[in-house]
Design a protein around this motif. Structure first.
Motif, PDB file in Angstrom:
ATOM      1  N   GLU A 103      36.759  27.098  16.275  1.00 61.04           N
ATOM      2  CA  GLU A 103      35.378  26.893  16.704  1.00 61.04           C
ATOM      3  C   GLU A 103      35.297  25.863  17.827  1.00 61.04           C
ATOM      4  O   GLU A 103      34.497  25.985  18.756  1.00 61.04           O
ATOM      5  CB  GLU A 103      34.556  26.420  15.503  1.00 61.04           C
ATOM      6  CG  GLU A 103      33.070  26.650  15.649  1.00 61.04           C
ATOM      7  CD  GLU A 103      32.367  26.402  14.328  1.00 61.04           C
ATOM      8  OE1 GLU A 103      31.792  27.351  13.772  1.00 61.04           O
ATOM      9  OE2 GLU A 103      32.446  25.260  13.820  1.00 61.04           O
ATOM     10  N   ARG A 104      36.158  24.842  17.745  1.00 54.96           N
ATOM     11  CA  ARG A 104      36.133  23.800  18.789  1.00 54.96           C
ATOM     12  C   ARG A 104      36.994  24.179  19.986  1.00 54.96           C
ATOM     13  O   ARG A 104      37.270  23.340  20.832  1.00 54.96           O
ATOM     14  CB  ARG A 104      36.634  22.459  18.234  1.00 54.96           C
ATOM     15  CG  ARG A 104      35.981  21.985  16.970  1.00 54.96           C
ATOM     16  CD  ARG A 104      34.491  21.723  17.142  1.00 54.96           C
ATOM     17  NE  ARG A 104      33.890  21.379  15.863  1.00 54.96           N
ATOM     18  CZ  ARG A 104      33.834  20.123  15.376  1.00 54.96           C
ATOM     19  NH1 ARG A 104      34.290  19.140  16.068  1.00 54.96           N
ATOM     20  NH2 ARG A 104      33.296  19.899  14.206  1.00 54.96           N
ATOM     21  N   GLY A 105      37.490  25.385  20.023  1.00 59.83           N
ATOM     22  CA  GLY A 105      38.202  25.863  21.198  1.00 59.83           C
ATOM     23  C   GLY A 105      39.674  25.504  21.269  1.00 59.83           C
ATOM     24  O   GLY A 105      40.312  25.652  22.314  1.00 59.83           O
ATOM     25  N   PHE A 106      40.279  25.062  20.181  1.00 60.43           N
ATOM     26  CA  PHE A 106      41.725  24.794  20.222  1.00 60.43           C
ATOM     27  C   PHE A 106      42.498  26.095  20.040  1.00 60.43           C
ATOM     28  O   PHE A 106      42.033  27.030  19.391  1.00 60.43           O
ATOM     29  CB  PHE A 106      42.109  23.800  19.123  1.00 60.43           C
ATOM     30  CG  PHE A 106      41.643  22.404  19.429  1.00 60.43           C
ATOM     31  CD1 PHE A 106      40.486  21.913  18.848  1.00 60.43           C
ATOM     32  CD2 PHE A 106      42.329  21.610  20.322  1.00 60.43           C
ATOM     33  CE1 PHE A 106      40.042  20.628  19.144  1.00 60.43           C
ATOM     34  CE2 PHE A 106      41.887  20.329  20.618  1.00 60.43           C
ATOM     35  CZ  PHE A 106      40.740  19.833  20.034  1.00 60.43           C
ATOM     36  N   ASN A 107      43.680  26.127  20.623  1.00 59.91           N
ATOM     37  CA  ASN A 107      44.494  27.332  20.532  1.00 59.91           C
ATOM     38  C   ASN A 107      45.396  27.290  19.299  1.00 59.91           C
ATOM     39  O   ASN A 107      46.380  26.558  19.265  1.00 59.91           O
ATOM     40  CB  ASN A 107      45.326  27.493  21.815  1.00 59.91           C
ATOM     41  CG  ASN A 107      45.986  28.857  21.872  1.00 59.91           C
ATOM     42  OD1 ASN A 107      45.589  29.760  21.125  1.00 59.91           O
ATOM     43  ND2 ASN A 107      46.972  28.993  22.725  1.00 59.91           N
ATOM     44  N   VAL A 108      45.000  28.079  18.266  1.00 60.93           N
ATOM     45  CA  VAL A 108      45.823  28.175  17.055  1.00 60.93           C
ATOM     46  C   VAL A 108      46.783  29.344  17.257  1.00 60.93           C
ATOM     47  O   VAL A 108      46.346  30.462  17.512  1.00 60.93           O
ATOM     48  CB  VAL A 108      44.935  28.391  15.815  1.00 60.93           C
ATOM     49  CG1 VAL A 108      45.793  28.566  14.572  1.00 60.93           C
ATOM     50  CG2 VAL A 108      43.982  27.217  15.636  1.00 60.93           C
ATOM     51  N   LEU A 109      48.058  29.061  17.167  1.00 55.48           N
ATOM     52  CA  LEU A 109      49.052  30.086  17.514  1.00 55.48           C
ATOM     53  C   LEU A 109      49.333  31.037  16.353  1.00 55.48           C
ATOM     54  O   LEU A 109      49.376  30.629  15.199  1.00 55.48           O
ATOM     55  CB  LEU A 109      50.356  29.417  17.939  1.00 55.48           C
ATOM     56  CG  LEU A 109      50.236  28.526  19.177  1.00 55.48           C
ATOM     57  CD1 LEU A 109      51.519  27.745  19.396  1.00 55.48           C
ATOM     58  CD2 LEU A 109      49.911  29.364  20.408  1.00 55.48           C
ATOM     59  N   GLU A 110      49.576  32.303  16.696  1.00 55.98           N
ATOM     60  CA  GLU A 110      49.950  33.309  15.704  1.00 55.98           C
ATOM     61  C   GLU A 110      51.403  33.080  15.276  1.00 55.98           C
ATOM     62  O   GLU A 110      52.243  32.720  16.105  1.00 55.98           O
ATOM     63  CB  GLU A 110      49.861  34.717  16.312  1.00 55.98           C
ATOM     64  CG  GLU A 110      48.459  35.172  16.633  1.00 55.98           C
ATOM     65  CD  GLU A 110      47.627  35.455  15.390  1.00 55.98           C
ATOM     66  OE1 GLU A 110      48.218  35.580  14.309  1.00 55.98           O
ATOM     67  OE2 GLU A 110      46.389  35.515  15.507  1.00 55.98           O
ATOM     68  N   GLY A 111      51.681  33.335  14.034  1.00 52.99           N
ATOM     69  CA  GLY A 111      53.032  33.158  13.526  1.00 52.99           C
ATOM     70  C   GLY A 111      54.051  33.963  14.313  1.00 52.99           C
ATOM     71  O   GLY A 111      55.076  33.437  14.757  1.00 52.99           O
TER      72      GLY A 111
END
Lengths: 143, 433
Positions: A129-137
């Motif tokens: 929501e805050r725009g951080f890039n959560v990486l896919e496994g």
């Protein structure tokens, strides 16, 4: 959005870490990231590898206690204050970090940090929501 | 179900009359045939005829394990060697083994008592008895074997060890009753899991476990892991072997001791005086029918209590409580008496703890220290240090609260504690080197 981590119980005696590394090397499992938490008696080795199922299997065969845990990998801007921004939003939303450690490789120009949360879904939601890039496994295992 | 209904349910008055008659005969026999007893009686100014009632037994001298060692090997035998048909010996962990001999009548008594015991445990004719007690000098294997045959069951003489084969045979032969040490039953369950055999789904129905002290929580664990009814059997080679006493499947509350052959007493090990019914003390047994090696007031060193309350199973024979340890393997740590079985019960109450543990006692700077090593299996393991540390702290606190001793719990990797195929080694005492 979640990344699979394997954790291994290691007694504090010489040669045990080497045995883990050797066992993984023999079946061509590549370690992507690692952290070792230790006490005077024992340690917990946490690994992100390119094939966690294979890693888990070989280590169990060698008599280790192994478990799988879900963690989150987040891209962190590689500049002063980059990590602080992430921790700040987590703090705002009252999300507790159990532990964290840095990834070996960089992603583009950015660093990658592995986080272990108790409330993993809430944490992912908050970060996305805050725009951080959560990486896919999948992406991480291949890096 | 009884094997010998008349004697197993004999009213106490008749049972006690029988005991007195047999006791008087036994005293005459040992006075006439065993120089050790004749000398002891003379030295203490006792005549075999002095015993007019069962209560008079309390004035007779004890027999110690040391007396058996001193008369090694055959000194306490009351029968001629040509009448001795079998010889067994105890494991002899300290010095020489203790040797026992059986006449044919003694063997017949033993097989009767094992058959009675097995029926009491819930076994019957037609059962397939998987006997994993060791065969040889140890009384467990052969004792259970001939008793099971006498019952009319089919015995598989497995003996100990070769665990993979045990599992294969248990599965293929359809074993219904398992006889071994309690710790070995859990080892079998673990090994079956590794072999991909679901031990819970086999035909096993009853487990008859003895030869080492175990706890009520370990019974729960065994019943759960093997999906069987687990029964405690008691015996010692000096007295006969297994089958001296057994729990009934109905109550599972105390072990019926076969009083038509043995007179039990519970004494204070310090003073030698009898303690009141229900109180803990050392079990002392007098064998009243044995011919080979009759023993008068033998100090077993096993700690238990006794009750003469009627039992729901209908048997009139007294019940002794599950052994809480031995007065000679009792650990004294900083002045506190500790039985390994007490620590075991505490461990087994902690969620996820496997019954594999070892106690290491040491002395550092003249102060005793106790370390409890516990294996971390998958059910205990957490990827967070604080969870494992709090687990260790919880166990330490429980031991402190219940036993009053400070100890250190060390978490170790699975399979690092030596597995035993016979009696489990629970204690390493580095103070006595």
């Amino acid at each position: 959005m979640k990344v699979e981590q394997i954790s291994i119980f290691i007694e504090n005696k010489s040669g045990r870490l080497a045995e883990v590394a050797t066992a993984l090397g023999e079946v061509e499992v590549n370690i992507r990231a690692l952290s070792l938490a230790d006490t005077s008696d024992f340690g917990i080795l946490r690994l992100i590898v390119n094939d966690s199922e294979k890693a888990k299997q070989i280590l169990k065969e060698k008599g280790f206690t192994v478990s799988k845990t879900e963690v989150v990998a987040i891209e962190v801007p590689d500049r002063p204050g980059g990590l602080a921004e992430i921790l700040h939003v987590l703090d705002q939303d009252g999300i507790n970090v159990e532990y964290m450690y840095a990834f070996v490789e960089r992603c583009g120009g950015n660093a990658v940090i592995i986080f272990r949360f108790d409330e993993i879904d809430k944490a992912i939601h908050c970060l996305v929501e805050r725009g951080f890039n959560v990486l896919e496994g999948e992406r991480l295992y291949q890096m | 179900m009884y094997f010998n209904e008349e004697i197993e349910t004999l009213p106490r008055q008749a049972l006690e009359a029988l005991q007195l008659k047999r006791l008087q005969g036994m005293l005459e026999r040992i006075y006439a045939n065993v120089p050790f007893y004749r000398e002891t009686f003379t030295k203490n100014g006792i005549n075999p005829g002095d015993v007019k009632s069962l209560d008079d037994l309390r004035r007779m001298p004890f027999t110690l394990k040391q007396d058996m060692r001193d008369s090694y090997p055959y000194g306490l035998f009351a029968a001629n060697m040509e009448d001795i048909v079998r010889i067994h010996a105890s494991s002899g962990t300290t010095g020489k083994p203790t040797v026992v001999g059986y006449t044919q009548k003694d063997i017949n008594t033993w097989t009767e008592l094992i058959a009675r015991s097995f029926v009491t445990a819930g076994a019957h004719r037609g059962d397939i008895i998987h006997n994993a007690y060791g065969y040889g000098l140890f009384t467990g294997g052969l004792g259970a074997h001939y008793g099971a045959e006498n019952l009319g069951a089919s015995v598989i003489p497995m003996s100990g060890g070769n665990t993979k084969r045990q599992i294969l045979i248990m599965k293929d032969f359809g074993s219904t009753v398992l006889t071994c040490t309690p710790s070995y039953s859990l080892y079998l369950a673990e090994a079956a899991l590794e072999e991909g055999v679901d031990i819970r789904s086999l035909n096993l129905r009853v487990g008859i476990f003895g030869a080492e002290p175990w706890s009520e929580s370990m019974r729960q664990e065994i019943q759960e892991k093997l999906n069987i009814s687990a029964i405690d059997i008691y015996g010692l080679s000096e007295i006969m072997g297994p089958g001296v006493a057994i729990e009934c499947q109905e109550a599972k509350c105390g072990l019926h001791i076969w009083e038509d052959h043995f007179i039990p007493e519970i004494i204070n090990p310090e003073t030698g005086e009898r303690v009141p019914e229900g109180e803990l003390g050392e079990l002392v047994i007098t064998t009243i029918t044995k011919e080979g090696i009759p023993l008068l007031r033998y100090r077993t060193r096993d700690i238990t209590s006794i009750t003469y309350e009627p039992c729901i199973c209908g048997r009139s024979h007294a019940r002794i409580a599950r052994m809480s340890g031995r007065s000679d393997d009792m650990l004294i740590i900083r002045g506190v008496n500790v039985f390994p079985s007490q620590i075991e019960s505490i461990l087994m109450q902690v969620e996820g703890v496997e019954p594999h543990y070892i106690l290491i006692v040491d002395r550092k700077d003249n102060l005793d220290s106790l370390e409890v090593q516990v294996e971390v299996g998958e059910r205990l393991f957490s990827d967070e240090v604080k969870h494992l540390q709090s687990l260790a702290a919880t166990i330490e606190k429980q031991i402190k609260d219940l036993l009053g001793i400070t100890c250190k719990v060390r978490l170790v990797e699975p399979k690092t504690i030596m597995r035993s195929e016979g009696k489990a080694k629970r204690v390493i005492d580095n103070r006595v080197r």
